[in-house]
Design a protein around this motif. Structure first.
Motif, PDB file in Angstrom:
ATOM      1  N   THR A   5      47.757  27.288  61.962  1.00  0.00           N
ATOM      2  CA  THR A   5      46.225  27.807  62.631  1.00  0.00           C
ATOM      3  C   THR A   5      47.721  29.549  63.019  1.00  0.00           C
ATOM      4  O   THR A   5      48.291  28.804  63.224  1.00  0.00           O
ATOM      5  N   LEU A   6      46.615  30.017  63.750  1.00  0.00           N
ATOM      6  CA  LEU A   6      47.806  31.353  63.342  1.00  0.00           C
ATOM      7  C   LEU A   6      47.241  32.535  64.337  1.00  0.00           C
ATOM      8  O   LEU A   6      46.135  32.646  64.647  1.00  0.00           O
ATOM      9  N   ASP A   7      47.849  32.912  65.458  1.00  0.00           N
ATOM     10  CA  ASP A   7      47.735  33.791  66.138  1.00  0.00           C
ATOM     11  C   ASP A   7      48.415  35.104  66.045  1.00  0.00           C
ATOM     12  O   ASP A   7      50.081  35.241  66.587  1.00  0.00           O
ATOM     13  N   THR A   8      47.549  35.953  65.415  1.00  0.00           N
ATOM     14  CA  THR A   8      48.808  36.902  65.430  1.00  0.00           C
ATOM     15  C   THR A   8      48.816  38.207  66.349  1.00  0.00           C
ATOM     16  O   THR A   8      49.496  38.892  66.856  1.00  0.00           O
ATOM     17  N   SER A   9      48.103  37.642  67.939  1.00  0.00           N
ATOM     18  CA  SER A   9      48.179  38.553  69.362  1.00  0.00           C
ATOM     19  C   SER A   9      49.690  37.952  69.596  1.00  0.00           C
ATOM     20  O   SER A   9      50.500  38.486  70.589  1.00  0.00           O
ATOM     21  N   LYS A  10      49.711  36.473  69.575  1.00  0.00           N
ATOM     22  CA  LYS A  10      50.835  36.396  69.623  1.00  0.00           C
ATOM     23  C   LYS A  10      52.192  35.463  68.900  1.00  0.00           C
ATOM     24  O   LYS A  10      52.900  35.597  68.956  1.00  0.00           O
TER      25      LYS A  10
ATOM     26  N   TYR B 141      57.655  34.399  64.385  1.00  0.00           N
ATOM     27  CA  TYR B 141      57.412  35.915  63.560  1.00  0.00           C
ATOM     28  C   TYR B 141      57.611  37.105  64.639  1.00  0.00           C
ATOM     29  O   TYR B 141      56.930  37.630  66.077  1.00  0.00           O
ATOM     30  N   LYS B 142      58.206  38.162  63.718  1.00  0.00           N
ATOM     31  CA  LYS B 142      57.910  39.247  64.907  1.00  0.00           C
ATOM     32  C   LYS B 142      57.346  40.391  64.591  1.00  0.00           C
ATOM     33  O   LYS B 142      56.866  41.402  65.485  1.00  0.00           O
TER      34      LYS B 142
END
Lengths: 115, 115
Positions: free
Chosen positions: A64-69, A25-26
């Motif tokens: 999983t969630l990687d908010t930095s990516k 997502y953006k």
């Protein structure tokens, strides 16, 4: 645009194998949700992960969630033929004004599990 | 388990006519939404509704569209002067309350076909 985008577009595996689907997502999000849609049916909520969470489990599902990516993955372990469906990620954005958490959906991954 | 109910499951209407799509959200939910999905495309947000008024609407939700909660249980989407491009699957969703850990629950949808 904030829409989630899943990949792959289609995934075909044998029963018993694991299936991994990815979502990117953006913009910043409040949470990310995964939904499942059987052909011609509605969207079934699978799991929600908040922006301050990194991993969540529910039965055979692992998200999983990687908010930095700005990315998330959905893992279905020990897949079954009944898991055959389209899987969508959906994001919302932090509250601003009167926004009630409209969801932004990706195009989905079509998962086929062969018996 | 409580669910969102939509009727009819399939609606066929002549272009230019008016159509009403009906939804019964989960009984203790307070936030209501309409989305649509054109065949093969993403699920798109139309409108959110809370406390008897529209909270947010997308660019799709033009002045031909309206929503109403006529009583304590129904939530309707009306489309006037229907166009061919209104043909899509329309999903109603509801949510118990605001907050970052609240999922939206979807109905099975109404397939709208404009001829």
């Amino acid at each position: 645009s904030q829409q989630g985008e899943e990949d792959p577009q289609a995934l075909s595996i044998q029963e018993g194998e694991n299936a991994t689907m990815n979502c990117s997502y953006k913009t910043s999000i409040n949470n990310l949700q995964w939904y499942r849609q059987n052909s011609g049916r509605g969207l079934v909520h699978l799991i929600l992960i908040r922006s301050n969470e990194r991993e969540k489990h529910s039965g055979r599902l692992r998200v999983t969630l990687d908010t930095s990516k700005k990315s998330s993955s959905l893992l279905i372990t020990a897949s079954r033929a009944a898991d055959t469906a389209s899987y969508f990620c959906a994001t919302d954005r932090p509250p601003r004004g009167s926004t009630l958490g409209r969801l932004y959906f990706g195009r989905g991954t079509q998962l086929t599990v062969w018996p | 388990e409580p669910e969102v109910t939509q009727t009819p499951s399939h609606q066929v209407t002549q272009m230019g006519q008016e159509v009403i799509l009906r939804c019964v959200p989960i009984s203790n939910h307070l936030y209501f939404y309409w989305y649509r999905q054109i065949l093969g495309q993403k699920v798109e947000f139309l409108v959110s509704f809370y406390n008897n008024e529209i909270s947010e609407k997308s660019e799709i939700f033009d002045d031909r569209f309206s929503v109403e909660r006529p009583d304590g249980s129904n939530f309707t989407l009306k489309i006037r002067s229907t166009k061919l491009e209104d043909s899509a699957m329309y999903f109603c969703a509801s949510k118990f309350r605001q907050g970052s850990n609240q999922p939206q629950h979807f109905g099975d949808g109404t397939r709208l076909s404009i001829l």
